[in-house]
Design a protein around this motif. Sequence first.
Motif, PDB file in Angstrom:
ATOM      1  N   TYR A  11      51.102  57.634   6.998  1.00 30.79           N
ATOM      2  CA  TYR A  11      52.012  57.335   8.106  1.00 30.79           C
ATOM      3  C   TYR A  11      51.446  57.773   9.453  1.00 30.79           C
ATOM      4  O   TYR A  11      51.853  57.291  10.490  1.00 30.79           O
ATOM      5  CB  TYR A  11      53.382  57.984   7.876  1.00 30.79           C
ATOM      6  CG  TYR A  11      54.193  57.195   6.866  1.00 30.79           C
ATOM      7  CD1 TYR A  11      54.660  55.922   7.197  1.00 30.79           C
ATOM      8  CD2 TYR A  11      54.449  57.684   5.596  1.00 30.79           C
ATOM      9  CE1 TYR A  11      55.371  55.180   6.269  1.00 30.79           C
ATOM     10  CE2 TYR A  11      55.159  56.956   4.666  1.00 30.79           C
ATOM     11  CZ  TYR A  11      55.618  55.696   5.015  1.00 30.79           C
ATOM     12  OH  TYR A  11      56.307  54.953   4.126  1.00 30.79           O
ATOM     13  N   TYR A  30      63.377  50.965   8.402  1.00 35.07           N
ATOM     14  CA  TYR A  30      62.065  50.700   9.017  1.00 35.07           C
ATOM     15  C   TYR A  30      60.946  50.839   7.996  1.00 35.07           C
ATOM     16  O   TYR A  30      60.099  49.952   7.846  1.00 35.07           O
ATOM     17  CB  TYR A  30      61.833  51.652  10.187  1.00 35.07           C
ATOM     18  CG  TYR A  30      60.388  51.662  10.648  1.00 35.07           C
ATOM     19  CD1 TYR A  30      59.821  50.524  11.245  1.00 35.07           C
ATOM     20  CD2 TYR A  30      59.577  52.786  10.469  1.00 35.07           C
ATOM     21  CE1 TYR A  30      58.489  50.516  11.645  1.00 35.07           C
ATOM     22  CE2 TYR A  30      58.264  52.796  10.874  1.00 35.07           C
ATOM     23  CZ  TYR A  30      57.714  51.658  11.450  1.00 35.07           C
ATOM     24  OH  TYR A  30      56.408  51.645  11.850  1.00 35.07           O
ATOM     25  N   ARG A  90      58.385  48.081   6.672  1.00 37.55           N
ATOM     26  CA  ARG A  90      56.970  48.307   6.972  1.00 37.55           C
ATOM     27  C   ARG A  90      56.137  48.324   5.698  1.00 37.55           C
ATOM     28  O   ARG A  90      55.093  47.676   5.612  1.00 37.55           O
ATOM     29  CB  ARG A  90      56.814  49.643   7.694  1.00 37.55           C
ATOM     30  CG  ARG A  90      55.372  49.999   8.031  1.00 37.55           C
ATOM     31  CD  ARG A  90      55.284  51.377   8.659  1.00 37.55           C
ATOM     32  NE  ARG A  90      53.974  51.624   9.229  1.00 37.55           N
ATOM     33  CZ  ARG A  90      52.976  52.222   8.583  1.00 37.55           C
ATOM     34  NH1 ARG A  90      53.136  52.603   7.333  1.00 37.55           N
ATOM     35  NH2 ARG A  90      51.811  52.431   9.177  1.00 37.55           N
ATOM     36  N   GLU A  91      56.640  49.064   4.704  1.00 35.97           N
ATOM     37  CA  GLU A  91      55.876  49.177   3.475  1.00 35.97           C
ATOM     38  C   GLU A  91      55.841  47.859   2.702  1.00 35.97           C
ATOM     39  O   GLU A  91      54.886  47.577   1.983  1.00 35.97           O
ATOM     40  CB  GLU A  91      56.426  50.313   2.605  1.00 35.97           C
ATOM     41  CG  GLU A  91      56.305  51.670   3.244  1.00 35.97           C
ATOM     42  CD  GLU A  91      54.894  51.990   3.718  1.00 35.97           C
ATOM     43  OE1 GLU A  91      54.045  52.351   2.887  1.00 35.97           O
ATOM     44  OE2 GLU A  91      54.620  51.861   4.952  1.00 35.97           O
ATOM     45  N   HIS A 138      55.996  53.653  16.165  1.00 31.15           N
ATOM     46  CA  HIS A 138      55.271  53.629  14.920  1.00 31.15           C
ATOM     47  C   HIS A 138      55.012  52.179  14.472  1.00 31.15           C
ATOM     48  O   HIS A 138      53.927  51.835  14.027  1.00 31.15           O
ATOM     49  CB  HIS A 138      56.048  54.390  13.837  1.00 31.15           C
ATOM     50  CG  HIS A 138      55.214  54.808  12.670  1.00 31.15           C
ATOM     51  ND1 HIS A 138      55.054  54.016  11.572  1.00 31.15           N
ATOM     52  CD2 HIS A 138      54.489  55.941  12.444  1.00 31.15           C
ATOM     53  CE1 HIS A 138      54.268  54.642  10.704  1.00 31.15           C
ATOM     54  NE2 HIS A 138      53.904  55.821  11.209  1.00 31.15           N
ATOM     55  N   ALA A 139      56.035  51.345  14.643  1.00 32.28           N
ATOM     56  CA  ALA A 139      55.897  49.936  14.266  1.00 32.28           C
ATOM     57  C   ALA A 139      54.807  49.264  15.086  1.00 32.28           C
ATOM     58  O   ALA A 139      53.978  48.513  14.559  1.00 32.28           O
ATOM     59  CB  ALA A 139      57.235  49.218  14.458  1.00 32.28           C
ATOM     60  N   SER A 150      51.507  50.453  13.897  1.00 34.49           N
ATOM     61  CA  SER A 150      51.238  49.842  12.587  1.00 34.49           C
ATOM     62  C   SER A 150      50.763  48.396  12.744  1.00 34.49           C
ATOM     63  O   SER A 150      49.800  47.975  12.113  1.00 34.49           O
ATOM     64  CB  SER A 150      52.506  49.859  11.726  1.00 34.49           C
ATOM     65  OG  SER A 150      52.949  51.179  11.567  1.00 34.49           O
ATOM     66  N   ALA A 151      51.451  47.672  13.599  1.00 34.96           N
ATOM     67  CA  ALA A 151      51.094  46.263  13.809  1.00 34.96           C
ATOM     68  C   ALA A 151      49.678  46.152  14.346  1.00 34.96           C
ATOM     69  O   ALA A 151      48.875  45.321  13.905  1.00 34.96           O
ATOM     70  CB  ALA A 151      52.088  45.615  14.766  1.00 34.96           C
ATOM     71  N   ARG A 207      47.168  46.905  11.706  1.00 36.85           N
ATOM     72  CA  ARG A 207      47.102  45.821  10.736  1.00 36.85           C
ATOM     73  C   ARG A 207      46.259  44.662  11.275  1.00 36.85           C
ATOM     74  O   ARG A 207      45.425  44.092  10.587  1.00 36.85           O
ATOM     75  CB  ARG A 207      48.521  45.356  10.412  1.00 36.85           C
ATOM     76  CG  ARG A 207      48.591  44.487   9.180  1.00 36.85           C
ATOM     77  CD  ARG A 207      50.027  44.236   8.806  1.00 36.85           C
ATOM     78  NE  ARG A 207      50.129  43.081   7.920  1.00 36.85           N
ATOM     79  CZ  ARG A 207      49.865  43.136   6.615  1.00 36.85           C
ATOM     80  NH1 ARG A 207      49.490  44.266   6.061  1.00 36.85           N
ATOM     81  NH2 ARG A 207      49.964  42.053   5.866  1.00 36.85           N
TER      82      ARG A 207
END
Lengths: 237, 601, 361
Positions: free
Chosen positions: A115, A203, A207-208, C345-346, C349-350, C353
């Motif tokens: 994370y 979330y 996400r996972e 965080h999203a 993450s994006a 990715r």
Amino acid sequence: MTTMATKPHNEPAVYVYEAPLRLWHWINAFSIIVLCVTGYFIGSPLPTMSGEASDHYLMGYIRFVHFTAGYIFAIGFLFRIYWAFAGNEHARQLFMPPIFNREWWGGVWHETKWYFFLTKEPRKYIGHNPLAVLAMYILFVWIVLFMIVTGFALYGEGTGYDSWQYTLFSSWVIPLFGQSQDVHTWHHAVMWVMICFVMIHVYVAIREDIMSRQSLVSTMISGWRTFKDNRSVDDGH
Amino acid sequence: MSIVNTPNGYKLDTSGQRVVVDPVTRIEGHMRAEVNIDENNIITNAVSSGTIWRGLEVILKGRDPRDAWAFVQRICGVCTGTHALTSVRAVEDALGINIPENANSIRNIMQLSLQVHDHLVHFYHLHALDWVNPVNALKADPKATSALQQQVSPNHPNSSPGYFRDVQNRLKKFVESGQLGPFRNGYWTNPAYLLPPEADLMAVTHYLEALDFQKEIMKTRTIFGGKDTHPNWTVGGVPCPINVDGTGGVGALNMVNLNQVHQILKDSQTFIKNVYIPDILAIGQFYKGWLYGGGLSSQNVLAYGDIPDRANDYSPANLMMPSGAIINGDLSKVHDVDLTDPEQVQEFVPHSWYKYPDGVKGLHPWDGVTDPQFDVSSAKGTSQNIEELDESASYSWIKAPRWRGHAMEVGPLARYIIGYAKGDKEITEQIELVLKTLDVPVTALYSTLGRTAARALEAQWAADKQLYFFDKLMTNIKNGDSSTHSGEMWDPADWPSEAKGVGFTEAPRGALGHWIKIKDTKIDNYQCVVPTTWNGSPRDEAGNIGAFEASMMNTKVAVAKEPVEILRNIHSFDPCLACSTHVMSEDGEELASVTTSPIGS
Amino acid sequence: MTDTFYDVMRRQGITRRSFLKFCSLTAAAMGLSPIYASKIAHAMENKPRIPVLWLHGLECTCCSESFIRSGHPLAKDVILSMISLDYDSVIMASAGHEAEAIVDEVIAEHKGKYILACEGNPGLEQDVTGGMSCIVGGKPYTAQLRAAAKDAMAIISWGSCASWGCVQAAKPNPTGATPIHKVPDIGNAPIIKVPGCPPIAEVMTAVITYMLTFEQLPTLDRQGRPKMFYSQRIHDKCYRRPHFDAGQFVEQWDDEGARQGYCLYKMGCKGPTTYNACSTIRWNGGLSFPIQSGHPCIGCSEDGFWDKGGFYDRLSDINQFGIESNADEIGMGAAGLVGGAVAAHAAVSALKRTQQKGDEE
């Protein structure tokens, strides 16, 4: 059913969440939303209604819905405990994090790094990953228990002195907190912990679903865990 | 060295026998008195000590100013409400809030009902047993008592011989039971009691009647404030809305409640007129030769004034209770009092169980410091068992407030002397009637008896003024104004980041002031200087003795070991010790001096 | 020769019939069925008066003031005919040594048979006051209290001071004010808490008459309060409850809702969390109670009611961790923080990715 979950590891899909558990999950999710919304409006009521008191029952309905949802929430939780015994291996995971298992803590650490973008790839799990188990255990199981106990203690104040709710809950919870107002305050404050948990939970699940090596959201609908690669899982037995 | 001459004119001689009275009973709170008595049974030295404090002002720090009234109301449950009123006035002064006329009328009725109630209860239930001997009442002839009653108060319905016989029988049975209850260990053989049995029986009967009636007086406060003791108040007005002719009027102050209030006010007026005043005159007749206890009243008296006629105007001209200060007995000059002037009201602590950072200087309440230091090391006895206090050291939980350096007396007598000096028509008429009836000179006012009489006259005045404000309230409603709360500045978001104010009232016991400082919507400093702090003050740096102490001086006691006369003098002030004693903090630092410049001038 | 309540009433010229009426009213006031009226009558006719020591500690005397406002029975009748109020510094004739002697006499003469009524509480703070924030007879009040408590049949803790600590025990409690049941070495006498600031007059006299009539202590709840008066909330029996259920609230002072008697919940009313009899027995002869007179209940019979934030706030302040705001302020802050973290965080993450995909390609 339990045999099913311990099947070979690299199958394309594993049946993880049995139907009753999935049903519980969604009912529970729904009741939490209802409880939070109605709970908020009990603490901070809507603008006043005009006219005759006998024409309205707004606060009454809001409280009724809150109490009904509370009962569903509590009975659901009791069922969930029962299902920990009756259901498959994954049904027990929520209540019993293997905190004496070094390897499992290694998993927590790995997921934490995942994370924080410190590792390239998460591990692969049939059930919850160890960090999820830990978070659920602390932020879900105990918070739910707290909300049920304080909630029934407050409800018992209304049902009255000789009601089972009062005897089982209010009679000791209120003195423990000091007075009724304190129980209200903490019940209300912990609602926000629950809201924070829900936000993180939703979330992370989405996400996972996208980024990890197994399915998540769809699993809670169909019950089947699917995998995106054929390597072996990390929580196999 | 056993003789000291004080700047305010008393010769203190400690050579005689020391008599200790602790607790002084029939007061609010805890208090101790010590005196020295010479061979002629004359008191030659007097010491009064406040023996309780609770630290409320420190507790107020950091609270919402709109809540302060509820905290300070709990300073005292006897003068219940007067601290709350003072507090909401202080906050309104700080924030510049104006209240509606109706709120002013309702507040005044509540405050005046306290005057009526407190004075009545004080006289009959706290003070009367200093003058009245219930055991002696057993010897009375009910017929003669009835005749006496009809003579002193022809309009009082409870006056038949049978009525007095019933009371006497009840009393007799009570005494014969051997369970004397509150009358146990009284000084019933003391020659200081001068009333004939019939007057004793009449007074004891009224003790019981007043006990029954007093609960009625406060019902107005229950209607306006929801309960009593400790009714509810609010910054910006009063909490009770008025709705005399609209939908849901039963949910607010309506015609039924107003009729109840009116009836109670009329009954109160009647009771004072038919019972309290005649009793004072009757008892005064027998004691008018006993004019001890004047103390500071003939020299220095102080009042802030109260009962604003129109709302929001606290200038002396608009206050129906007189304000001002008289110094050295000069009635020709009544000085103006400015509570914001740092040179006027100051508190000293050299003989109190507190310390100031820079020693002995007096501090204005804006700059108030309260840092406790309990120390009885020079007293006789131990710190847990005090035998005799040492008045040359610290000896009281009460600070010593001074007005321009003078020890002052406050209270009904102070107000009446100031009103008399100012030529207030109603007060002058009342005083002259009493002087004429008792056939005594005006100087007789400067006595314990004068103090007791002034209290009764003030109760009568207050009972009349209640009806004045009731009429005013009704007229205003009739003119279409039902407002009871201004609503302005209720939201702390509208407040300035810093504000300060002062609120004052005349409590039944005397002048009362609260000083508040608000910072970032919270209380930054809160100081109260209350009537019993003035009256019960210990010596100051210059050696001036306080009003209680002065009142005991030079009084002749009949029996050295029985403190009837000491109680009589002290009780005449209606002491309230929970009020008078100041605060502390856990660490003296936290409370450290808060300096502000006075508002206004 | 002992005096009974009935004797006194008869001598007062009260007939047996009105005496019995009084008894049935008393029974009704205490929520008892009519058959108890005869029991009360019997008790009043035959019992000697029980000695009561009424001690005053750190307090404001509002309990005594409330007590004398009792309409049924009158304070006069309680004092003259029901109890023997041998010590009460507020009304007793004697003072000084003679007064203090009474406490010792009653303890010696009536060991285990007297009632100790406590108004106020002791200040136990030692460092700056030496425990002398309340001095009686030159000694700390705590000493008088302990001595009287040891041999008492029962202790009545009048009001919120004796029951919980009340205003002088509000933060930071500078005198170390401590409620009676928490005073070390207070002994084993049962303690009846009658909280409120002050308690309702008729509740005070009813607790006494109940004990005298039935010769037993009232049934207490877990917190030591008589069940008969403290087992329901003000809210449960508030006559404005229909407005609460309807969602009709006073929004500000003297608004249309206030003038129609709507619910004061939004003005911070603590009726829903306060166990007391105000909304049923009401005050000063059933005349009114705070809510009826337009002011929210401040919860004065509840433990620590001074330290729950502003009286006009519905949600209490939470004072833990050195912060002071209510649950919603804290909760919304936390939820905002979590929301922000999730969004950030999203986004990361994006980004990661996309990078990863780019690498794979």
